[in-house]
Design a protein around this motif. Structure first.
Motif, PDB file in Angstrom:
ATOM      1  N   PRO A 126       0.663  -1.380   0.374  1.00  0.00           N
ATOM      2  CA  PRO A 126       0.120  -0.089   0.207  1.00  0.00           C
ATOM      3  C   PRO A 126       0.671   1.509   0.126  1.00  0.00           C
ATOM      4  N   SER A 182      -3.446  -9.779   6.237  1.00  0.00           N
ATOM      5  CA  SER A 182      -4.575  -8.683   5.740  1.00  0.00           C
ATOM      6  C   SER A 182      -4.842  -7.545   6.962  1.00  0.00           C
ATOM      7  N   ILE A 183      -4.428  -8.095   8.193  1.00  0.00           N
ATOM      8  CA  ILE A 183      -4.699  -6.688   8.583  1.00  0.00           C
ATOM      9  C   ILE A 183      -3.393  -5.523   8.873  1.00  0.00           C
ATOM     10  N   SER A 243      -1.814  -5.084   5.920  1.00  0.00           N
ATOM     11  CA  SER A 243      -1.912  -3.980   4.869  1.00  0.00           C
ATOM     12  C   SER A 243      -3.523  -2.935   4.960  1.00  0.00           C
ATOM     13  N   GLY A 244      -4.090  -3.662   4.846  1.00  0.00           N
ATOM     14  CA  GLY A 244      -5.169  -2.536   5.038  1.00  0.00           C
ATOM     15  C   GLY A 244      -5.315  -1.435   6.857  1.00  0.00           C
ATOM     16  N   THR A 278      -8.417   1.350  -7.048  1.00  0.00           N
ATOM     17  CA  THR A 278      -9.212   0.527  -5.363  1.00  0.00           C
ATOM     18  C   THR A 278      -9.623  -0.574  -5.388  1.00  0.00           C
ATOM     19  N   TYR A 281      -9.052  -3.897  -3.262  1.00  0.00           N
ATOM     20  CA  TYR A 281     -10.261  -4.773  -2.980  1.00  0.00           C
ATOM     21  C   TYR A 281      -9.797  -6.327  -3.219  1.00  0.00           C
ATOM     22  N   ALA A 287      -7.687  -7.340  -0.871  1.00  0.00           N
ATOM     23  CA  ALA A 287      -8.044  -7.762  -0.275  1.00  0.00           C
ATOM     24  C   ALA A 287      -9.451  -9.094   0.493  1.00  0.00           C
ATOM     25  N   ALA A 292      -8.472 -12.152   3.031  1.00  0.00           N
ATOM     26  CA  ALA A 292      -8.976 -12.259   3.697  1.00  0.00           C
ATOM     27  C   ALA A 292      -9.818 -13.918   4.012  1.00  0.00           C
TER      28      ALA A 292
END
Length: 409
Positions: free
Chosen positions: A31, A146-147, A149-150, A247, A251, A254, A258
């Protein structure tokens, strides 16, 4: 009984503490990669190396382990891994290109040590629930990726900082995990000094590296990891080339990452109803074929569905591959060597995936040929996976009856 359950829960929590640190050093870079590239005036190839360099070294310790006469205790390896990871993460914060890349290399080596040590600990400490604990471990690995990168960009925006803050904060959970595991490593080291001398690790290594079953586990690990690297490296680009915004394409990646957690948790639930793991291999191959084909050629509006299918398939494959290490080894020493071989060689195989797919895309100017190659790899998973899924262990060529495996594992 309550005390036993509490001890089991505490042991699993210790595993989770390490597991959540084994991917953020890579996943949190994506990111903010454009900012890093601009800050150091890096070319596209050099910027891409920041994420691929650690991946190449994911199995490096596994290739070294067979040459060690007596490898360190698993607890010591985990503390060492967290220490190296902290060094690598902090090196990347230095305002110069060399420490940036050196830190990425050190982080990759640190992760390789943790990758190799953990399956042996699961085999030793949880022989009656290998698939369940492995599923929790893979869930924590996926969740950490996941967390991190988010949250990278939101943390940066919330504090009005640069990319250095979210990447530097990753050293905090690594330090916590290392400090909590440190007393266990000290106790294990003292116990090892007072215990009778263990046989050299090279004997276990010779057994593992010369056994067909070990190579089946290794190739399965490598091919399913190759597919995961292709998703990580190319899924957003494929979606963008099909008309999605940057974007939205992010997602999609992502979502796939997840959903892998769901696939990982499905392994122990499904395994209880099966005589062996061959149906899990078949299901993994099928879901990956359907998911990749849907992402590549189904109407773009349905890509979210195929991302879910792909995520479940890859979660099943990852948890199954790691479970094989404990299930196919007859003791913790063999599991440690099999873990080193499977991940050391497997991640070398996996690192070729994004490079080959990228080369095929450049050569053909489209995604049809690369995706056909990906589907071929999905199908090829069955070749090593089906024999690896039979209930047998290294040194025991005959299949073991399912009831005995359930009692032992």
């Amino acid at each position: 009984m309550t005390g036993r359950r509490g001890g089991l829960l505490g042991s699993v929590l210790l595993i989770v503490l390490v597991a959540v640190n084994l991917r953020p050093a890579i996943s949190a870079v994506g990111p903010v990669l454009t900012e890093i590239q601009d800050a150091f005036h890096l070319s596209g190839t050099a910027a891409g190396a920041l994420t691929t360099l650690p991946l190449v070294f994911f199995g490096s310790y596994g290739l070294l382990a067979p040459f060690l006469r007596r490898p360190p205790r698993s607890e010591t390896l985990l503390v060492t891994a967290m220490g190296l990871l902290i060094i690598g993460l902090l090196l990347r914060l230095v305002d110069a290109p060399f420490p940036l890349f050196a830190g990425s290399l050190v982080a990759g080596i640190a992760i390789s040590v943790g990758n190799i040590a953990m399956p042996a600990i699961i085999k030793r400490d949880h022989p009656d629930s290998i698939t369940t604990v492995t599923a929790v471990y893979t869930l924590a690995v996926s969740g950490g990726a996941s967390i991190s990168s988010g949250l990278a960009v939101p943390i940066e925006d919330a504090f009005g900082s640069s990319w250095r803050l979210p990447l530097g904060l990753l050293a905090v959970p690594a330090a916590i995990a290392g400090l909590i595991w440190l007393p266990k490593a000290v106790r294990a080291s003292r116990a090892a000094r007072s215990a009778p001398s263990a046989p050299p690790s090279r004997a276990a290594a010779a057994l593992v590296w010369r056994t067909g079953l070990a190579w089946q586990v290794t190739v399965f690990m490598g091919l399913q990891s190759l597919l995961a690297y292709v998703v990580l490296g190319w899924l957003p680009t494929i979606c963008q080339d099909r008309g999605m915004s940057d974007t939205a394409a992010g997602y999609v990646l992502a979502l796939t990452a997840a959903i892998q957690a769901v696939g990982s948790l499905g392994v122990p639930l499904l395994e209880r109803r099966m005589r062996d793991q061959r149906p899990l291999v078949t299901l993994t191959c099928t879901l990956c074929v359907v998911g990749f084909a849907g992402v590549a050629w189904a109407p773009i509006a349905t890509v979210w569905l195929w991302a879910v299918v792909l995520g479940i398939g890859q979660g099943l494959g990852f948890a199954t591959a790691l479970s094989f290490i404990g299930l196919r080894a007859h003791d913790a020493a063999t599991a440690a060597q099999l873990s080193g071989m499977a991940q050391g060689v497997g991640y070398v195989i996996a690192a070729l995936g994004p490079l080959v797919i990228g080369a095929l895309h450049d050569a053909t100017g489209g995604w049809t040929v690369p995706m056909i190659a990906v589907l071929a790899v999905c199908a090829a998973l069955a070749v090593p996976g089906l024999p690896a899924g039979r209930n047998r262990t290294l040194g025991s060529p005959a299949p073991i009856p399912a009831p005995e495996v359930n009692a032992a594992n």
